[in-house]
Design a protein around this motif. Sequence first.
Motif, PDB file in Angstrom:
ATOM      1  N   ALA A   1      23.349 -36.054  31.176  1.00 41.12           N
ATOM      2  CA  ALA A   1      23.028 -36.067  29.747  1.00 41.12           C
ATOM      3  C   ALA A   1      21.594 -35.620  29.511  1.00 41.12           C
ATOM      4  N   TYR A   2      20.690 -36.085  30.356  1.00 45.39           N
ATOM      5  CA  TYR A   2      19.289 -35.676  30.237  1.00 45.39           C
ATOM      6  C   TYR A   2      19.165 -34.166  30.385  1.00 45.39           C
ATOM      7  N   LYS A   3      19.770 -33.625  31.430  1.00 46.23           N
ATOM      8  CA  LYS A   3      19.653 -32.187  31.688  1.00 46.23           C
ATOM      9  C   LYS A   3      20.333 -31.354  30.598  1.00 46.23           C
ATOM     10  N   LYS A   4      21.510 -31.762  30.181  1.00 46.50           N
ATOM     11  CA  LYS A   4      22.303 -30.973  29.225  1.00 46.50           C
ATOM     12  C   LYS A   4      21.779 -31.075  27.792  1.00 46.50           C
ATOM     13  N   TYR A   5      21.378 -32.265  27.364  1.00 50.10           N
ATOM     14  CA  TYR A   5      21.068 -32.478  25.955  1.00 50.10           C
ATOM     15  C   TYR A   5      19.606 -32.772  25.633  1.00 50.10           C
ATOM     16  N   LEU A   6      18.842 -33.290  26.586  1.00 45.98           N
ATOM     17  CA  LEU A   6      17.511 -33.785  26.248  1.00 45.98           C
ATOM     18  C   LEU A   6      16.366 -32.973  26.830  1.00 45.98           C
ATOM     19  N   LYS A   7      16.597 -32.280  27.935  1.00 48.54           N
ATOM     20  CA  LYS A   7      15.497 -31.659  28.679  1.00 48.54           C
ATOM     21  C   LYS A   7      14.719 -30.636  27.844  1.00 48.54           C
TER      22      LYS A   7
END
Length: 96
Positions: A84-90
């Motif tokens: 989720a961090y990599k896909k949506y937040l990074k």
Amino acid sequence: MLKLFRATAILEGVSYLLLFALTMPLKYWADITEPNKVVGYVHGFLFIAYVVVCMVFVRERKWGFRKAFVLLVASLLPFGTFYAYKKYLKGLDQSS
């Protein structure tokens, strides 16, 4: 809010991995229960914090149900919050 959500996602993911990859084997294979209790409480707190911060963040960003659903399901899967961090937040702070 973005920094808080990122930090919560990463910490929740790390606590999940510590709980199931380190303290659960200690509890059941070595009969050492104390680390499991401590990490379990920390993980429980971080899980609840992740869900609350996620809902506030999704509402603030006016994201739809699909993104909210993916972010919430990510908290239930090993390595899910890292995804989720990599896909949506990074990359959010560069695109905002």
